[in-house]
Design a protein around this motif. Structure first.
Motif, PDB file in Angstrom:
ATOM      1  N   LEU A  37       0.850  -1.192   0.000  1.00 40.73           N
ATOM      2  CA  LEU A  37       0.000   0.000   0.000  1.00 40.73           C
ATOM      3  C   LEU A  37       0.885   1.241   0.000  1.00 40.73           C
ATOM      4  N   ILE A  38       0.294   2.363  -0.375  1.00 39.12           N
ATOM      5  CA  ILE A  38       0.930   3.667  -0.181  1.00 39.12           C
ATOM      6  C   ILE A  38      -0.006   4.479   0.705  1.00 39.12           C
ATOM      7  N   LEU A  39       0.559   5.012   1.786  1.00 40.90           N
ATOM      8  CA  LEU A  39      -0.182   5.823   2.749  1.00 40.90           C
ATOM      9  C   LEU A  39       0.222   7.278   2.527  1.00 40.90           C
ATOM     10  N   PHE A  40      -0.750   8.155   2.375  1.00 35.97           N
ATOM     11  CA  PHE A  40      -0.418   9.566   2.172  1.00 35.97           C
ATOM     12  C   PHE A  40      -1.564  10.469   2.631  1.00 35.97           C
ATOM     13  N   THR A  41      -1.269  11.761   2.671  1.00 31.69           N
ATOM     14  CA  THR A  41      -2.265  12.752   3.091  1.00 31.69           C
ATOM     15  C   THR A  41      -3.075  13.190   1.886  1.00 31.69           C
ATOM     16  N   TYR A  42      -4.406  13.130   2.010  1.00 36.06           N
ATOM     17  CA  TYR A  42      -5.289  13.433   0.887  1.00 36.06           C
ATOM     18  C   TYR A  42      -6.389  14.380   1.343  1.00 36.06           C
ATOM     19  N   ASP A  43      -6.707  15.336   0.481  1.00 35.30           N
ATOM     20  CA  ASP A  43      -7.819  16.244   0.770  1.00 35.30           C
ATOM     21  C   ASP A  43      -9.119  15.607   0.285  1.00 35.30           C
ATOM     22  N   ALA A  44     -10.024  15.359   1.227  1.00 33.19           N
ATOM     23  CA  ALA A  44     -11.297  14.713   0.885  1.00 33.19           C
ATOM     24  C   ALA A  44     -12.105  15.526  -0.126  1.00 33.19           C
ATOM     25  N   PHE A  45     -11.855  16.830  -0.210  1.00 36.31           N
ATOM     26  CA  PHE A  45     -12.598  17.702  -1.144  1.00 36.31           C
ATOM     27  C   PHE A  45     -11.834  17.934  -2.448  1.00 36.31           C
ATOM     28  N   HIS A  46     -10.793  17.112  -2.681  1.00 34.72           N
ATOM     29  CA  HIS A  46      -9.985  17.265  -3.886  1.00 34.72           C
ATOM     30  C   HIS A  46     -10.871  17.347  -5.139  1.00 34.72           C
ATOM     31  N   GLY A  47     -10.652  18.370  -5.948  1.00 34.70           N
ATOM     32  CA  GLY A  47     -11.366  18.497  -7.213  1.00 34.70           C
ATOM     33  C   GLY A  47     -12.772  19.058  -7.093  1.00 34.70           C
ATOM     34  N   GLN A  48     -13.218  19.332  -5.869  1.00 27.99           N
ATOM     35  CA  GLN A  48     -14.577  19.841  -5.700  1.00 27.99           C
ATOM     36  C   GLN A  48     -14.614  21.360  -5.595  1.00 27.99           C
ATOM     37  N   GLY A  49     -13.429  21.995  -5.581  1.00 24.28           N
ATOM     38  CA  GLY A  49     -13.388  23.451  -5.511  1.00 24.28           C
ATOM     39  C   GLY A  49     -13.793  23.991  -4.158  1.00 24.28           C
ATOM     40  N   GLU A  50     -13.614  23.187  -3.132  1.00 25.03           N
ATOM     41  CA  GLU A  50     -13.960  23.620  -1.774  1.00 25.03           C
ATOM     42  C   GLU A  50     -12.694  23.658  -0.927  1.00 25.03           C
ATOM     43  N   TRP A  51     -12.742  24.317   0.205  1.00 28.18           N
ATOM     44  CA  TRP A  51     -11.550  24.331   1.051  1.00 28.18           C
ATOM     45  C   TRP A  51     -11.324  22.936   1.622  1.00 28.18           C
ATOM     46  N   PRO A  52     -10.034  22.644   1.912  1.00 31.59           N
ATOM     47  CA  PRO A  52      -9.654  21.245   2.128  1.00 31.59           C
ATOM     48  C   PRO A  52      -9.985  20.673   3.501  1.00 31.59           C
ATOM     49  N   SER A  53      -9.929  19.350   3.566  1.00 31.79           N
ATOM     50  CA  SER A  53     -10.093  18.610   4.812  1.00 31.79           C
ATOM     51  C   SER A  53      -9.178  17.385   4.716  1.00 31.79           C
ATOM     52  N   PRO A  54      -7.859  17.615   4.926  1.00 32.75           N
ATOM     53  CA  PRO A  54      -6.899  16.539   4.687  1.00 32.75           C
ATOM     54  C   PRO A  54      -6.915  15.453   5.754  1.00 32.75           C
ATOM     55  N   GLY A  55      -6.537  14.260   5.330  1.00 29.90           N
ATOM     56  CA  GLY A  55      -6.428  13.131   6.253  1.00 29.90           C
ATOM     57  C   GLY A  55      -5.693  11.989   5.576  1.00 29.90           C
ATOM     58  N   PRO A  56      -5.359  10.952   6.342  1.00 36.74           N
ATOM     59  CA  PRO A  56      -4.605   9.834   5.783  1.00 36.74           C
ATOM     60  C   PRO A  56      -5.471   8.879   4.970  1.00 36.74           C
ATOM     61  N   VAL A  57      -4.936   8.416   3.851  1.00 32.05           N
ATOM     62  CA  VAL A  57      -5.626   7.414   3.020  1.00 32.05           C
ATOM     63  C   VAL A  57      -4.607   6.405   2.481  1.00 32.05           C
TER      64      VAL A  57
END
Ligand SMILES: [Zn+2]
Length: 157
Positions: free
Chosen positions: A55-75
């Protein structure tokens, strides 16, 4: 029954992380290892096989591509190429019966509430959330880990 669409992480994001081994947007180093516990891939939405697949574990913004301010977390994603999830609008098999939290959002990222489900009626819970016409999309998270899993939208086709 409303027709829904399950939206996984974009392929370009998964491929970018595999190539650069850095988190998109944040640039933090990504981590690669063999899966040792339950690790769902956010691209194909299948489990990464324990003690077998990497697996690759990294920080991802759940709102990626939605044009909203971010909410990052591990995925997690599969370290090797996998096919993007394309389903029939029902909860992916790997998530049925799992404790899920559905966060409902409206226009302008307004948070309209959350629903938790731990039994097999996840699809019914989603249908109920989308009965509110103000709900534009839902973020599904693991209730136990809190991590972002995938987005659910109305299927406009
Ligand atoms: Zn995968």
């Amino acid at each position: 029954m409303q027709k829904l669409k399950i939206v996984p992480m974009p392929t370009a994001v998964a491929e970018g992380v595999r190539t650069t081994m850095k988190a998109p947007l944040y640039g933090f180093p990504a981590h690669r290892e063999t899966a040792t516990g339950r690790a769902p891939c956010r691209h194909c939405l299948k489990l990464i096989r324990t003690n077998d697949q990497e697996l690759i574990l990294f920080t991802y913004d759940a709102f990626h591509g939605q044009g909203e301010w971010p909410s990052p977390g591990p995925v997690y994603i599969h370290a090797e190429t996998c096919q993007p999830y394309s389903g029939d609008g029902h909860l992916p098999e790997e998530y049925r019966g799992q404790p899920l939290t559905f966060e409902a959002f409206g226009k302008g990222r307004k948070r309209l509430g959350e629903t938790t489900t731990c039994e097999a009626e996840g699809d019914a819970a989603l249908q109920k959330v989308f009965q509110d016409s103000a709900v534009q999309y839902v973020h599904a998270r693991s209730t136990t880990a809190g991590c972002y899993l995938f987005r659910v939208e109305r299927d406009g086709r």
